[in-house]
Scaffold this active site. Structure first.
Site, PDB file in Angstrom:
ATOM      1  N   ASN A   8       4.110   5.913 -11.297  1.00 50.09           N
ATOM      2  CA  ASN A   8       4.081   5.545  -9.688  1.00 50.09           C
ATOM      3  C   ASN A   8       4.827   4.184  -9.578  1.00 50.09           C
ATOM      4  O   ASN A   8       4.181   3.375  -9.875  1.00 50.09           O
ATOM      5  CB  ASN A   8       2.608   5.787  -9.219  1.00 50.09           C
ATOM      6  CG  ASN A   8       2.593   5.115  -7.637  1.00 50.09           C
ATOM      7  OD1 ASN A   8       3.617   4.997  -6.918  1.00 50.09           O
ATOM      8  ND2 ASN A   8       1.401   4.896  -7.098  1.00 50.09           N
ATOM      9  N   TRP A   9       5.953   4.132  -9.217  1.00 51.18           N
ATOM     10  CA  TRP A   9       6.698   2.880  -9.100  1.00 51.18           C
ATOM     11  C   TRP A   9       6.125   1.832  -8.197  1.00 51.18           C
ATOM     12  O   TRP A   9       6.521   0.779  -7.923  1.00 51.18           O
ATOM     13  CB  TRP A   9       8.225   2.995  -9.104  1.00 51.18           C
ATOM     14  CG  TRP A   9       8.797   3.586 -10.401  1.00 51.18           C
ATOM     15  CD1 TRP A   9       7.956   3.510 -11.611  1.00 51.18           C
ATOM     16  CD2 TRP A   9      10.200   3.580 -10.715  1.00 51.18           C
ATOM     17  NE1 TRP A   9       9.009   3.910 -12.560  1.00 51.18           N
ATOM     18  CE2 TRP A   9      10.274   3.905 -12.039  1.00 51.18           C
ATOM     19  CE3 TRP A   9      11.490   3.484  -9.924  1.00 51.18           C
ATOM     20  CZ2 TRP A   9      11.561   4.159 -12.568  1.00 51.18           C
ATOM     21  CZ3 TRP A   9      12.570   3.797 -10.530  1.00 51.18           C
ATOM     22  CH2 TRP A   9      12.644   4.190 -11.839  1.00 51.18           C
ATOM     23  N   LYS A  10       5.352   2.475  -7.069  1.00 50.07           N
ATOM     24  CA  LYS A  10       5.301   1.685  -5.924  1.00 50.07           C
ATOM     25  C   LYS A  10       6.374   1.251  -5.175  1.00 50.07           C
ATOM     26  O   LYS A  10       7.470   1.890  -5.384  1.00 50.07           O
ATOM     27  CB  LYS A  10       4.138   0.796  -6.135  1.00 50.07           C
ATOM     28  CG  LYS A  10       2.777   1.433  -7.016  1.00 50.07           C
ATOM     29  CD  LYS A  10       1.727   0.595  -6.873  1.00 50.07           C
ATOM     30  CE  LYS A  10       0.661   1.398  -7.823  1.00 50.07           C
ATOM     31  NZ  LYS A  10      -0.489   0.549  -7.793  1.00 50.07           N
ATOM     32  N   HIS A  91      -3.118   8.369  -1.748  1.00 53.68           N
ATOM     33  CA  HIS A  91      -3.169   7.181  -2.849  1.00 53.68           C
ATOM     34  C   HIS A  91      -4.112   6.010  -2.006  1.00 53.68           C
ATOM     35  O   HIS A  91      -4.177   5.746  -0.769  1.00 53.68           O
ATOM     36  CB  HIS A  91      -1.963   6.332  -2.936  1.00 53.68           C
ATOM     37  CG  HIS A  91      -1.833   5.471  -4.307  1.00 53.68           C
ATOM     38  ND1 HIS A  91      -2.485   4.263  -4.102  1.00 53.68           N
ATOM     39  CD2 HIS A  91      -1.709   5.669  -5.726  1.00 53.68           C
ATOM     40  CE1 HIS A  91      -2.381   3.494  -5.270  1.00 53.68           C
ATOM     41  NE2 HIS A  91      -2.014   4.655  -6.317  1.00 53.68           N
ATOM     42  N   GLU A  93      -4.051   3.122  -2.026  1.00 52.57           N
ATOM     43  CA  GLU A  93      -3.311   1.981  -1.396  1.00 52.57           C
ATOM     44  C   GLU A  93      -2.911   2.236   0.242  1.00 52.57           C
ATOM     45  O   GLU A  93      -2.865   1.731   1.068  1.00 52.57           O
ATOM     46  CB  GLU A  93      -1.936   1.467  -1.899  1.00 52.57           C
ATOM     47  CG  GLU A  93      -2.403   0.571  -3.192  1.00 52.57           C
ATOM     48  CD  GLU A  93      -1.615   0.629  -4.331  1.00 52.57           C
ATOM     49  OE1 GLU A  93      -0.448   1.116  -4.264  1.00 52.57           O
ATOM     50  OE2 GLU A  93      -1.938   0.022  -5.378  1.00 52.57           O
ATOM     51  N   GLU A 163      -8.515   8.472  -9.438  1.00 53.76           N
ATOM     52  CA  GLU A 163      -8.055   7.100  -9.642  1.00 53.76           C
ATOM     53  C   GLU A 163      -9.389   5.965  -8.967  1.00 53.76           C
ATOM     54  O   GLU A 163      -9.503   5.995  -7.840  1.00 53.76           O
ATOM     55  CB  GLU A 163      -6.830   6.679  -8.786  1.00 53.76           C
ATOM     56  CG  GLU A 163      -5.681   7.582  -9.271  1.00 53.76           C
ATOM     57  CD  GLU A 163      -4.677   6.699  -9.164  1.00 53.76           C
ATOM     58  OE1 GLU A 163      -3.739   6.628 -10.057  1.00 53.76           O
ATOM     59  OE2 GLU A 163      -4.442   6.295  -8.111  1.00 53.76           O
ATOM     60  N   GLY A 169      -4.705  -1.336 -11.001  1.00 58.34           N
ATOM     61  CA  GLY A 169      -3.953  -2.725 -11.053  1.00 58.34           C
ATOM     62  C   GLY A 169      -4.710  -3.899 -11.574  1.00 58.34           C
ATOM     63  O   GLY A 169      -4.352  -4.833 -11.487  1.00 58.34           O
ATOM     64  N   SER A 208      -5.247   1.556 -14.569  1.00 57.19           N
ATOM     65  CA  SER A 208      -4.634   0.560 -15.830  1.00 57.19           C
ATOM     66  C   SER A 208      -4.568   1.276 -17.136  1.00 57.19           C
ATOM     67  O   SER A 208      -5.184   1.032 -18.063  1.00 57.19           O
ATOM     68  CB  SER A 208      -5.852  -0.381 -15.800  1.00 57.19           C
ATOM     69  OG  SER A 208      -6.022  -1.027 -14.738  1.00 57.19           O
ATOM     70  N   GLY A 229       0.468   3.256 -12.628  1.00 55.67           N
ATOM     71  CA  GLY A 229       1.267   2.309 -11.930  1.00 55.67           C
ATOM     72  C   GLY A 229       2.116   0.917 -12.863  1.00 55.67           C
ATOM     73  O   GLY A 229       3.282   1.597 -13.207  1.00 55.67           O
ATOM     74  N   GLY A 230       1.339  -0.071 -12.906  1.00 55.30           N
ATOM     75  CA  GLY A 230       1.919  -1.311 -13.685  1.00 55.30           C
ATOM     76  C   GLY A 230       2.595  -0.739 -14.897  1.00 55.30           C
ATOM     77  O   GLY A 230       3.981  -1.112 -15.224  1.00 55.30           O
TER      78      GLY A 230
HETATM   79  C1  PEP Z   1      -1.893   3.474  -9.368  1.00 54.58           C
HETATM   80  O1  PEP Z   1      -1.632   2.899  -8.460  1.00 54.58           O
HETATM   81  O2  PEP Z   1      -1.809   4.767  -9.045  1.00 54.58           O
HETATM   82  C2  PEP Z   1      -2.400   3.287 -10.601  1.00 54.58           C
HETATM   83  C3  PEP Z   1      -3.073   3.851 -11.330  1.00 54.58           C
HETATM   84  O3  PEP Z   1      -1.802   1.911 -10.960  1.00 54.58           O
HETATM   85  P1  PEP Z   1      -2.236   0.935 -12.357  1.00 54.58           P
HETATM   86  O4  PEP Z   1      -1.872   1.893 -13.603  1.00 54.58           O
HETATM   87  O5  PEP Z   1      -1.252  -0.225 -11.934  1.00 54.58           O
HETATM   88  O6  PEP Z   1      -3.829   0.712 -12.324  1.00 54.58           O
END
Ligand code: PEP
Length: 251
Positions: A8-10, A91, A93, A163, A169, A208, A229-230
């Site tokens: 997930n590049w956001k 999600h 966010e 999640e 994050g 994470s 994500g990250g």
């Molecule tokens: C996400 O936003 O779906 C996510 C899991 O981010 P991260 O891996 O950065 O925690």
């Protein structure tokens, strides 16, 4: 498929980034372990032109409508036009910054199923909910209010991403046991509601995930991959996580 490793590049990326990212990814086709990239929609064409077809394409959101005066929205039909196979819905966010409720997420989930795009339904509790002992009730509610029996006849048509909001994050991951416990609960909830006949829904973990913690997570009985994500913004790191899933799949 046994594992789904999803990026997930956001709201990250650029044409230049995509070019160097894709040139660093070198994977073989593996029907058991699928790689998925969800870039911002405006870069789907760049992914389509440059990424091998063994990498699935995904979107991070879709509209509840199919066309019309909805400024800034993108419909499921438009995503299909861009070879999108999966779409992230609900999600945390989007729930937090765009006020997406379970009712709205349910409409998006339905539209996606109807368009033959597999929704990845994100569920998860806040830190306060976990501390109050409300994790399971909250997740049951998120599932039961979104996935309706009449939408689903095959569990390979959707994916659930667990999640925990406190792990997204933050660098703080749920322990493998903690995550697996929730995955087992999700599986049971789907089964109890008649939302899976075969116990075959892919349930991925997000929060994470990186190449150091992936192995312990992917070894758990009910963890079928990750939404990342990250760490997915680094092609080498993302490939390492994918390779961890392949190794575990081969064990
Ligand atoms: C996400 O936003 O779906 C996510 C899991 O981010 P991260 O891996 O950065 O925690």
């Amino acid at each position: 498929m046994n594992y789904l490793i999803a990026a997930n590049w956001k709201m990250n990326g650029s044409k230049e980034f995509i070019e160097s990212y894709l040139s660093a990814i070198n994977i073989e086709d593996n029907p058991d372990v699928k790689m998925l990239i969800c870039p911002p929609d405006c870069y789907l064409n760049d992914i389509n032109s440059n990424a091998p077809t063994i990498i699935s394409r995904g979107a991070q959101n879709l509209s509840t409508s199919s066309e019309g005066a909805y400024t800034g929205e993108v419909s499921s039909e438009m995503l299909i036009d861009h070879s999108v196979e999966y779409v992230i819905v609900g999600h945390s966010e989007r729930r937090e910054y765009h006020n997406e409720t379970n009712d709205l997420v349910a409409i998006k989930f339905k539209r996606s199923i109807e368009a033959n795009i597999k929704p990845i339904l994100c569920v998860g509790e806040s830190l306060e909910q976990r501390q109050r002992g409300e994790t399971f009730d909250h997740i049951r509610d998120q599932i039961e209010s979104v996935i309706k029996k009449d939408m689903i006849n095959k569990s390979d048509r959707y994916v659930i991403a667990y999640e925990p909001i406190w792990a997204i994050g933050t660098g703080e991951t749920a322990t493998p046991d903690m995550a697996n416990e929730v995955h087992v609960f999700i599986n049971q909830t789907l089964y109890d509601n008649g939302l899976t006949q075969d116990n075959n829904v892919i349930i991925i973990y997000g929060g994470s995930v990186n190449s150091n913690n992936a192995s312990d997570l992917f070894k758990m009985s009910h963890i079928n991959g990750a939404l990342i994500g990250g760490a997915s913004l680094d092609a080498y790191e993302f490939t390492k996580i994918y390779n961890v899933a392949e190794e575990i799949n081969n064990e």
